[in-house]
Design a protein around this motif. Sequence first.
Motif, PDB file in Angstrom:
ATOM      1  N   MET A  70      -9.232  -0.662  -4.552  1.00 61.82           N
ATOM      2  CA  MET A  70      -8.401   0.042  -3.579  1.00 61.82           C
ATOM      3  C   MET A  70      -9.235   1.042  -2.780  1.00 61.82           C
ATOM      4  N   SER A  71     -10.136   1.724  -3.482  1.00 66.10           N
ATOM      5  CA  SER A  71     -11.013   2.684  -2.812  1.00 66.10           C
ATOM      6  C   SER A  71     -11.933   1.982  -1.818  1.00 66.10           C
ATOM      7  N   HIS A  72     -12.460   0.825  -2.249  1.00 66.97           N
ATOM      8  CA  HIS A  72     -13.343   0.052  -1.358  1.00 66.97           C
ATOM      9  C   HIS A  72     -12.605  -0.392  -0.100  1.00 66.97           C
ATOM     10  N   LEU A  73     -11.375  -0.868  -0.260  1.00 67.55           N
ATOM     11  CA  LEU A  73     -10.600  -1.323   0.897  1.00 67.55           C
ATOM     12  C   LEU A  73     -10.307  -0.170   1.853  1.00 67.55           C
ATOM     13  N   CYS A  74     -10.038   1.003   1.301  1.00 67.93           N
ATOM     14  CA  CYS A  74      -9.787   2.167   2.161  1.00 67.93           C
ATOM     15  C   CYS A  74     -11.032   2.520   2.972  1.00 67.93           C
ATOM     16  N   ARG A  75     -12.201   2.527   2.303  1.00 65.33           N
ATOM     17  CA  ARG A  75     -13.442   2.862   3.000  1.00 65.33           C
ATOM     18  C   ARG A  75     -13.777   1.784   4.036  1.00 65.33           C
ATOM     19  N   ALA A  76     -13.601   0.517   3.619  1.00 62.35           N
ATOM     20  CA  ALA A  76     -13.909  -0.586   4.534  1.00 62.35           C
ATOM     21  C   ALA A  76     -12.969  -0.561   5.740  1.00 62.35           C
ATOM     22  N   ALA A 107       0.937   1.153 -12.607  1.00 62.84           N
ATOM     23  CA  ALA A 107       0.495  -0.051 -13.328  1.00 62.84           C
ATOM     24  C   ALA A 107      -0.109  -1.057 -12.363  1.00 62.84           C
ATOM     25  N   VAL A 108       0.513  -1.206 -11.186  1.00 60.59           N
ATOM     26  CA  VAL A 108      -0.022  -2.122 -10.180  1.00 60.59           C
ATOM     27  C   VAL A 108      -1.404  -1.660  -9.732  1.00 60.59           C
ATOM     28  N   SER A 109      -1.565  -0.362  -9.543  1.00 62.88           N
ATOM     29  CA  SER A 109      -2.866   0.172  -9.113  1.00 62.88           C
ATOM     30  C   SER A 109      -3.939  -0.104 -10.152  1.00 62.88           C
ATOM     31  N   ASP A 110      -3.581   0.006 -11.417  1.00 61.09           N
ATOM     32  CA  ASP A 110      -4.545  -0.301 -12.477  1.00 61.09           C
ATOM     33  C   ASP A 110      -4.900  -1.781 -12.482  1.00 61.09           C
ATOM     34  N   GLU A 111      -3.893  -2.643 -12.258  1.00 61.30           N
ATOM     35  CA  GLU A 111      -4.145  -4.086 -12.283  1.00 61.30           C
ATOM     36  C   GLU A 111      -5.015  -4.514 -11.098  1.00 61.30           C
ATOM     37  N   VAL A 112      -4.749  -3.921  -9.940  1.00 56.10           N
ATOM     38  CA  VAL A 112      -5.568  -4.226  -8.764  1.00 56.10           C
ATOM     39  C   VAL A 112      -6.961  -3.639  -8.936  1.00 56.10           C
ATOM     40  N   SER A 113      -7.035  -2.495  -9.583  1.00 53.45           N
ATOM     41  CA  SER A 113      -8.220  -1.669  -9.864  1.00 53.45           C
ATOM     42  C   SER A 113      -8.399  -0.615  -8.779  1.00 53.45           C
ATOM     43  N   LEU A 114      -8.549   0.611  -9.219  1.00 49.53           N
ATOM     44  CA  LEU A 114      -8.708   1.733  -8.304  1.00 49.53           C
ATOM     45  C   LEU A 114      -9.983   1.610  -7.486  1.00 49.53           C
ATOM     46  N   ALA A 142       0.828  -1.206   0.000  1.00 50.88           N
ATOM     47  CA  ALA A 142       0.000   0.000   0.000  1.00 50.88           C
ATOM     48  C   ALA A 142       0.863   1.257   0.000  1.00 50.88           C
ATOM     49  N   THR A 143       1.952   1.247   0.752  1.00 56.20           N
ATOM     50  CA  THR A 143       2.850   2.400   0.774  1.00 56.20           C
ATOM     51  C   THR A 143       3.417   2.663  -0.615  1.00 56.20           C
ATOM     52  N   PHE A 144       3.801   1.610  -1.298  1.00 57.87           N
ATOM     53  CA  PHE A 144       4.361   1.715  -2.652  1.00 57.87           C
ATOM     54  C   PHE A 144       3.352   2.346  -3.613  1.00 57.87           C
ATOM     55  N   THR A 145       2.129   1.802  -3.641  1.00 59.50           N
ATOM     56  CA  THR A 145       1.127   2.331  -4.575  1.00 59.50           C
ATOM     57  C   THR A 145       0.665   3.729  -4.181  1.00 59.50           C
ATOM     58  N   HIS A 146       0.482   3.979  -2.892  1.00 60.00           N
ATOM     59  CA  HIS A 146       0.005   5.289  -2.447  1.00 60.00           C
ATOM     60  C   HIS A 146       1.031   6.383  -2.736  1.00 60.00           C
ATOM     61  N   GLU A 147       2.305   6.052  -2.573  1.00 58.90           N
ATOM     62  CA  GLU A 147       3.342   7.039  -2.877  1.00 58.90           C
ATOM     63  C   GLU A 147       3.341   7.373  -4.368  1.00 58.90           C
ATOM     64  N   GLY A 148       3.164   6.341  -5.224  1.00 59.98           N
ATOM     65  CA  GLY A 148       3.112   6.590  -6.660  1.00 59.98           C
ATOM     66  C   GLY A 148       1.942   7.476  -7.038  1.00 59.98           C
ATOM     67  N   ILE A 149       0.768   7.197  -6.458  1.00 61.61           N
ATOM     68  CA  ILE A 149      -0.429   7.996  -6.750  1.00 61.61           C
ATOM     69  C   ILE A 149      -0.258   9.421  -6.218  1.00 61.61           C
ATOM     70  N   ALA A 150       0.349   9.553  -5.045  1.00 64.21           N
ATOM     71  CA  ALA A 150       0.582  10.883  -4.483  1.00 64.21           C
ATOM     72  C   ALA A 150       1.515  11.699  -5.370  1.00 64.21           C
ATOM     73  N   MET A 151       2.554  11.062  -5.890  1.00 66.92           N
ATOM     74  CA  MET A 151       3.480  11.764  -6.790  1.00 66.92           C
ATOM     75  C   MET A 151       2.763  12.221  -8.056  1.00 66.92           C
ATOM     76  N   LEU A 152       1.880  11.361  -8.555  1.00 64.43           N
ATOM     77  CA  LEU A 152       1.110  11.728  -9.745  1.00 64.43           C
ATOM     78  C   LEU A 152       0.237  12.947  -9.446  1.00 64.43           C
ATOM     79  N   GLY A 153      -0.370  12.963  -8.256  1.00 65.07           N
ATOM     80  CA  GLY A 153      -1.188  14.103  -7.856  1.00 65.07           C
ATOM     81  C   GLY A 153      -0.391  15.373  -7.689  1.00 65.07           C
ATOM     82  N   GLU A 154       0.899  15.236  -7.375  1.00 63.80           N
ATOM     83  CA  GLU A 154       1.768  16.397  -7.207  1.00 63.80           C
ATOM     84  C   GLU A 154       2.336  16.896  -8.528  1.00 63.80           C
ATOM     85  N   GLY A 155       1.974  16.210  -9.621  1.00 65.79           N
ATOM     86  CA  GLY A 155       2.397  16.674 -10.934  1.00 65.79           C
ATOM     87  C   GLY A 155       3.590  15.970 -11.527  1.00 65.79           C
ATOM     88  N   VAL A 156       4.095  14.929 -10.868  1.00 70.58           N
ATOM     89  CA  VAL A 156       5.227  14.180 -11.423  1.00 70.58           C
ATOM     90  C   VAL A 156       4.740  13.348 -12.608  1.00 70.58           C
TER      91      VAL A 156
END
Length: 578
Positions: free
Chosen positions: A550-556, A540-547, A506-520
């Motif tokens: 991931m969103s459902h797991l965060c809410r749950a 790519a991993v986030s896409d394969e797992v499906s966003l 989760a740290t790996f994928t969240h950091e990647g998504i955060a960087m994307l949000g920061e404009g990287v």
Amino acid sequence: MSDAIQYAIDSDQIVTLTLDLPGQRTNTMNETYRLAMDETLARLQADKERVVGVIIRSAKQTFFSGGDLHELINVEPSRAEWFYRMTLGIKAQLRALETYSRPVVALINGAALGGGLELSLACHHRIALDEKQVRLGLPEVTLGLLPGGGGTVRLVRMLGLEKALPLLMDGRTLSARQALNAGLLDQLASDEDDLSNKARTWILANPSPVKPWDQPGFEIPGGGPSHPKVAQMLAIAPAMLRSKTQGCYPAPEKILAAAVEGAQVDFATAEKIEARYFTELTTGQIAKNMMGTWFQLNALKAGSSRPAAPPVYHMRKVGILGAGMMGGGIAYVTALAGVQVVLKDINFAVAQKGKDYSVRLLEEQVAKGRMKPEQRDAILGRIKPTGRDSDLEGCDLIIEAVFENRELKGQVTAAAEQVVVPYAVIASNTSTLPITGLATAVSRQERFIGMHFFSPVDKMRLVEIIKGARTNDMTLARAFDFVQQINKTPIVVNDARGFFTSRVFATFTHEGIAMLGEGVSAVMIETEARKAGMPVGPLAVSDEVSLSLMSHLCRAGAADGAAPGGAGAVRRGGGVTG
């Protein structure tokens, strides 16, 4: 004379050298071996006029394991010169065997890996038992090293660059028959007597063998690096290798360099080239990290995370709750290990679909000739699909593998507890939900534990074992034993949300998504992740797992953390405890 290499000459004037390093389960190229080999070579030279041939065999269950990793991991850069000279000394010993003007035969009764295979390659003839325990290969690359006992030099001259490079760079081990077909062995034997008889017959028929590369006019099979076909292959090899390693693993690159450079010079110079690359890798930090991981993995397999007191226990009947992909996969590996399985879901039809997963996998094995139909039928006969809790009677382990929902998991485990034997272990295959909270659904919480498998279960080796606040040592030990029983690797981790692997992931994928949000740039994020050694980038991993998942797991997770017995019920943080 050292006991490490026992020297015996018989009435036929054939010398048998028996490798048996004292105080070790396997033979290795440690200092004791090196001194013993010096003594042995001196005695062989003194007896040369009366010696007809030499047989090398092992008193251990394996033939020879290769280099001593305890020694290799401690070689610091400051000792590089000493290590280089020591490596050349080992090569000189093997070369002395190879150029001994009498036939030298290796009798391989078990694994001959790394330096063990290099010792065999220095012999004039190699005969191995046609048995399952015999494995041959040069797996040094998996430890961040290269074959340092002439492996790159001899294998290239035996097989040619095109055939030798995959064996050197992939670190794959071969069965006896595969090794025979690959050209690493000369003969197979049915038993120990057959080994000896074939060795003696060959020695008498070949009184003065000479290796091909020691004969005038020798050419490398398939041509050297300048041969048009080989040159074409070598032109693209570095790029293909770089795409696989991303430059994170220097060993395959050094192996390629040593093999190609060594193929363009004489034997002695090629050995010096190999020794220099070997010294560079051995004194480097990457090899030390990889060897350290190997030691840690062996410690896990030896039970370093297992409570010492409880005796080893093998499960006889396992109930699996939930016949989806995870439940079906767990059923498959359990039945494959010879254990009876009850695969339960809401009804028989759904449970049967879970069993069909095993049917597909086994049919593939039969179609490829890796399994006989009767073996497939025996494995499938161990899996009983059902929709009734009563069929779980007699199970000594229950593994719940339903959807990540606390209420659902509680319902199925509570129902199963009513029919299993009192001493049964109840495990939850959860990837995120804390075990202490899930344990409240059963009355015998000391028998409850987490057992997190990874998908696809038939391919993934790792299983996380999570001990809850009330889990006792007996339960932990039995869970550990079961994971090893089904040929998986157990790691014991702390009871925190996400445990160890899911939090890392989760740290790996969240950091990647955060960087994307920061404009990287997305391309830069993925490229840098692969350059750091990750097989797939975080996006790519986030896409394969499906966003959406991931969103459902965060809410749950947020909802579960606020619920009684949720994440707040256990200490946070954690990590690997074993």
